[in-house]
Design a protein around this motif. Structure first.
Motif, PDB file in Angstrom:
ATOM      1  N   ASP A 160       0.830  -1.201   0.000  1.00 11.36           N
ATOM      2  CA  ASP A 160       0.000   0.000   0.000  1.00 11.36           C
ATOM      3  C   ASP A 160       0.867   1.256   0.000  1.00 11.36           C
ATOM      4  N   VAL A 161       1.855   1.275   0.882  1.00 13.99           N
ATOM      5  CA  VAL A 161       2.736   2.445   1.003  1.00 13.99           C
ATOM      6  C   VAL A 161       3.534   2.674  -0.277  1.00 13.99           C
ATOM      7  N   VAL A 162       3.997   1.612  -0.895  1.00 18.59           N
ATOM      8  CA  VAL A 162       4.798   1.738  -2.120  1.00 18.59           C
ATOM      9  C   VAL A 162       3.938   2.118  -3.319  1.00 18.59           C
ATOM     10  N   LEU A 163       2.768   1.491  -3.442  1.00 24.33           N
ATOM     11  CA  LEU A 163       1.918   1.738  -4.606  1.00 24.33           C
ATOM     12  C   LEU A 163       1.240   3.103  -4.586  1.00 24.33           C
ATOM     13  N   ASN A 164       1.012   3.666  -3.389  1.00 28.67           N
ATOM     14  CA  ASN A 164       0.313   4.944  -3.306  1.00 28.67           C
ATOM     15  C   ASN A 164       0.966   6.044  -4.142  1.00 28.67           C
ATOM     16  N   PRO A 165       2.236   6.366  -3.932  1.00 29.00           N
ATOM     17  CA  PRO A 165       2.830   7.434  -4.755  1.00 29.00           C
ATOM     18  C   PRO A 165       2.967   7.050  -6.226  1.00 29.00           C
ATOM     19  N   LEU A 166       3.211   5.760  -6.488  1.00 28.82           N
ATOM     20  CA  LEU A 166       3.374   5.330  -7.879  1.00 28.82           C
ATOM     21  C   LEU A 166       2.100   5.533  -8.681  1.00 28.82           C
ATOM     22  N   LEU A 167       0.952   5.188  -8.070  1.00 26.43           N
ATOM     23  CA  LEU A 167      -0.314   5.284  -8.789  1.00 26.43           C
ATOM     24  C   LEU A 167      -0.945   6.676  -8.688  1.00 26.43           C
ATOM     25  N   ILE A 168      -0.629   7.414  -7.644  1.00 21.97           N
ATOM     26  CA  ILE A 168      -1.149   8.786  -7.542  1.00 21.97           C
ATOM     27  C   ILE A 168      -0.462   9.689  -8.566  1.00 21.97           C
ATOM     28  N   ALA A 169       0.873   9.638  -8.577  1.00 28.58           N
ATOM     29  CA  ALA A 169       1.653  10.578  -9.399  1.00 28.58           C
ATOM     30  C   ALA A 169       2.043  10.017 -10.752  1.00 28.58           C
ATOM     31  N   GLY A 170       1.882   8.697 -10.961  1.00 29.14           N
ATOM     32  CA  GLY A 170       2.269   8.115 -12.245  1.00 29.14           C
ATOM     33  C   GLY A 170       3.773   8.020 -12.410  1.00 29.14           C
ATOM     34  N   ILE A 171       4.433   7.496 -11.419  1.00 30.64           N
ATOM     35  CA  ILE A 171       5.893   7.366 -11.452  1.00 30.64           C
ATOM     36  C   ILE A 171       6.287   6.138 -12.269  1.00 30.64           C
ATOM     37  N   GLY A 172       7.292   6.285 -13.124  1.00 32.96           N
ATOM     38  CA  GLY A 172       7.766   5.184 -13.956  1.00 32.96           C
ATOM     39  C   GLY A 172       6.704   4.713 -14.926  1.00 32.96           C
ATOM     40  N   PHE A 227       3.852   3.474 -14.290  1.00 34.18           N
ATOM     41  CA  PHE A 227       2.508   3.500 -13.720  1.00 34.18           C
ATOM     42  C   PHE A 227       1.726   4.723 -14.206  1.00 34.18           C
ATOM     43  N   PRO A 228       0.420   4.564 -14.412  1.00 33.40           N
ATOM     44  CA  PRO A 228      -0.407   5.699 -14.842  1.00 33.40           C
ATOM     45  C   PRO A 228      -0.652   6.677 -13.695  1.00 33.40           C
ATOM     46  N   ALA A 229      -0.806   7.944 -14.005  1.00 30.05           N
ATOM     47  CA  ALA A 229      -1.114   8.968 -13.004  1.00 30.05           C
ATOM     48  C   ALA A 229      -2.626   8.980 -12.787  1.00 30.05           C
ATOM     49  N   LEU A 230      -3.078   8.410 -11.684  1.00 32.97           N
ATOM     50  CA  LEU A 230      -4.508   8.245 -11.442  1.00 32.97           C
ATOM     51  C   LEU A 230      -5.059   9.212 -10.406  1.00 32.97           C
ATOM     52  N   GLY A 231      -4.199  10.035  -9.825  1.00 32.99           N
ATOM     53  CA  GLY A 231      -4.666  10.979  -8.823  1.00 32.99           C
ATOM     54  C   GLY A 231      -5.212  10.264  -7.601  1.00 32.99           C
ATOM     55  N   ILE A 232      -6.318  10.787  -7.056  1.00 30.77           N
ATOM     56  CA  ILE A 232      -6.862  10.213  -5.829  1.00 30.77           C
ATOM     57  C   ILE A 232      -7.367   8.788  -6.039  1.00 30.77           C
ATOM     58  N   ALA A 233      -7.780   8.451  -7.263  1.00 31.75           N
ATOM     59  CA  ALA A 233      -8.193   7.075  -7.549  1.00 31.75           C
ATOM     60  C   ALA A 233      -7.030   6.114  -7.339  1.00 31.75           C
ATOM     61  N   GLY A 234      -5.809   6.588  -7.609  1.00 32.83           N
ATOM     62  CA  GLY A 234      -4.637   5.746  -7.417  1.00 32.83           C
ATOM     63  C   GLY A 234      -4.460   5.319  -5.978  1.00 32.83           C
ATOM     64  N   ALA A 235      -4.809   6.217  -5.028  1.00 29.57           N
ATOM     65  CA  ALA A 235      -4.713   5.865  -3.606  1.00 29.57           C
ATOM     66  C   ALA A 235      -5.685   4.733  -3.270  1.00 29.57           C
ATOM     67  N   GLY A 236      -6.901   4.799  -3.843  1.00 25.19           N
ATOM     68  CA  GLY A 236      -7.872   3.737  -3.604  1.00 25.19           C
ATOM     69  C   GLY A 236      -7.455   2.424  -4.225  1.00 25.19           C
ATOM     70  N   TYR A 237      -6.970   2.494  -5.479  1.00 23.67           N
ATOM     71  CA  TYR A 237      -6.511   1.274  -6.149  1.00 23.67           C
ATOM     72  C   TYR A 237      -5.338   0.640  -5.410  1.00 23.67           C
ATOM     73  N   ALA A 238      -4.443   1.467  -4.862  1.00 18.64           N
ATOM     74  CA  ALA A 238      -3.277   0.940  -4.149  1.00 18.64           C
ATOM     75  C   ALA A 238      -3.706   0.078  -2.966  1.00 18.64           C
ATOM     76  N   THR A 239      -4.665   0.580  -2.194  1.00 21.03           N
ATOM     77  CA  THR A 239      -5.143  -0.178  -1.036  1.00 21.03           C
ATOM     78  C   THR A 239      -5.869  -1.443  -1.470  1.00 21.03           C
ATOM     79  N   ALA A 240      -6.690  -1.335  -2.508  1.00 15.38           N
ATOM     80  CA  ALA A 240      -7.435  -2.505  -2.988  1.00 15.38           C
ATOM     81  C   ALA A 240      -6.476  -3.594  -3.474  1.00 15.38           C
ATOM     82  N   ILE A 241      -5.485  -3.208  -4.272  1.00 19.79           N
ATOM     83  CA  ILE A 241      -4.501  -4.176  -4.784  1.00 19.79           C
ATOM     84  C   ILE A 241      -3.750  -4.831  -3.626  1.00 19.79           C
ATOM     85  N   ALA A 242      -3.329  -4.015  -2.649  1.00 19.64           N
ATOM     86  CA  ALA A 242      -2.573  -4.541  -1.504  1.00 19.64           C
ATOM     87  C   ALA A 242      -3.383  -5.584  -0.738  1.00 19.64           C
ATOM     88  N   ASN A 243      -4.672  -5.318  -0.548  1.00 21.22           N
ATOM     89  CA  ASN A 243      -5.519  -6.284   0.173  1.00 21.22           C
ATOM     90  C   ASN A 243      -5.679  -7.591  -0.585  1.00 21.22           C
TER      91      ASN A 243
END
Length: 467
Positions: free
Chosen positions: A188-200, A202-218
């Motif tokens: 969750d901690v690693v995926l949050n910035p990657l999916l929020i900001a679109g690092i490397g 990964f797509p830049a998903l904004g606040i949706a990226g924070a939700g996807y990060a938690t869902a994927i981690a679970n």
């Protein structure tokens, strides 16, 4: 019927027979990983808030806070159901009835997955309406709805993961759940910035990226736990003909829901009390509200030992009740009271020793809210010593199946006593009445919990048979 293949103590590296051996050492070794899981979850939430706040700003941070509160309300009852599952498995394990424990697990897995799907569907359909009911600010509403809808995708995995973790603790294994809480938090901690900001890549998903990060981690953590259970052949693992236990047993399901509902209602009582308290605090002005908010950040860690030992006592007492070892149940309670008091007192002492830098970290050393936060801490923080004793007593009586009395005791202490004192005593104590309401309410809870425990009525409570 007892299972002749029931694992002996020490048969698995992390599996503990909680019905034999030295109580103090066993309880401490069992409770520490549970405490570790709580710390990991809190740190995970804090770090994710930092990512959202730094990368997306205050509106997004407010949106995630509101969405998380809605999600908590939606799943609050599942905490009670998972505790009921843990107690049922613990009692079966104490009787060496492995088949009975697996039957409970199979019913619980199917039930929790179904609940997760229902919460997912309800949340997806009603996200904006639920957020409006909470009073989410209009400018944060679209962001909160987006975050909630992506976050909800992980709900089935999250509730099953909690259920499996509680089931493992009921069987004497508190270490394996910690591993997979760590895995979920790290992802969750690693995926949050990657999916929020679109690092490397990964797509830049904004606040949706924070939700996807938690869902994927679970989902990854749940999959990992299931694979680990089969690879290590953990005793609760369902295989072969035991897969039939995934078809819910009506009796077991009725017990999980009937015993779990009062425990889930306790979460609602706590939430209602907290929301009402925030209203009283907000009426004192922004500086007092800021001071209270920061103090609550520290209290989250002070009360963790109480919650961990409450859960550990419940699992340990349940196994001993199942084994008919009532002589050990009182000793477990006494030793847990000593241990949780020592650990909580040490934490409170640490916070008092470093109160200015700890509170100043959030407020700034020159903040006018800092003296208010220090006063709140001196008046109210010591009450968590008594809160630990309350949770230990509740853990013991719940292990026998007594779940209504703890709910009523908690409701009395938190609503008419705490809120009544906080509002009614302001005429002669001013805002200090709010802070003094914490020890006042907790003293009432402790007295009532102790009287109920000493009465012995909880010993007559029954969980449904697991055979």
């Amino acid at each position: 019927m007892a299972d002749q293949d029931a694992p002996a103590a020490g048969a698995r590296p992390h599996q503990r027979d909680l019905t034999t051996g030295p109580i103090g050492k066993t309880l401490l070794a069992f409770a520490i990983p549970t405490l570790g899981s709580s710390i990991v979850q809190s740190l995970n939430a804090s770090i994710n808030s930092i990512w959202v706040g730094r990368l997306l700003g205050e509106e997004a941070l407010a949106a995630t806070a509101n969405a998380n509160m809605v999600w908590f309300v939606l799943i609050a009852f599942t905490f009670g159901f998972s505790m009921a599952t843990s107690i049922l498995i613990g009692q079966a394990w104490g009787r060496r009835d492995v088949e009975g424990a697996r039957r409970v697990l199979g019913t619980a897995v199917t039930f929790f997955f179904g609940v997760g799907i229902l919460v997912l569907i309800a949340g997806e359909l009603a996200a904006p309406d639920l957020l409006r009911l909470l009073g989410t600010p209009g400018e944060a509403l679209p962001l909160a709805a987006t975050y909630l809808r992506t976050f909800l995708l992980g709900t089935p995995a999250a509730v099953v993961l909690v259920a499996l973790s509680m089931a493992l603790r009921g069987s004497g294994d508190s270490v394996t759940p910690l591993y997979f809480m760590l895995l979920a938090a790290a992802l969750d901690v690693v995926l949050n910035p990657l999916l929020i900001a679109g690092i490397g890549p990964f797509p830049a998903l904004g606040i949706a990226g924070a939700g996807y990060a938690t869902a994927i981690a679970n989902w990854v953590a749940l999959t990992g736990l299931i694979l680990f259970a089969y690879a290590r052949r953990l005793p609760l693992t369902l295989g072969g003909r035991d897969l039939r236990f995934l078809v819910p047993d009506r009796g077991q399901l009725g017990t999980i829901m009937g015993k779990g509902l009062p425990m889930g209602l306790q979460m609602i009582v706590i939430s209602v009390s907290s929301l009402a308290m925030i209203g009283l605090v907000n009426a004192q002005g922004v500086e007092t509200a800021a001071a209270y908010g920061v103090t609550m950040q520290l209290w989250a860690y002070v009360q963790m030992p109480a919650m961990a030992f409450g859960a550990a006592v419940s699992a340990m007492a349940a196994q001993n009740i199942g084994a008919g070892r009532w002589d050990r149940v009182d000793r477990i309670t006494r030793i847990a009271i000593i241990q949780v008091t020592v650990i909580t007192a040490a934490l409170i002492g640490l916070f008092i020793l470093f109160e200015k830098p700890a509170l100043g970290l959030f407020l700034g050393m020159d903040s006018p809210a800092l003296p208010i936060a220090i006063r709140i801490q001196w008046i109210a923080t010591w009450s968590f010593l008594m809160f630990g004793l309350v949770l230990v007593l509740f853990g013991t009586v719940r292990a026998a199946g007594a779940v209504v009395a703890p709910l009523l005791i908690l409701a009395v202490g938190l609503i008419p006593v705490r809120l009544g004192f906080a509002g009614g005593a302001q005429g002669w104590l001013g805002s200090d009445a709010i802070w003094w309401s914490f020890p006042v309410g907790t003293i009432v809870n402790l007295v009532l919990a102790w009287l109920y425990y000493r009465s012995g009525r909880w010993r007559k409570a029954k969980m449904a048979p697991t055979t």
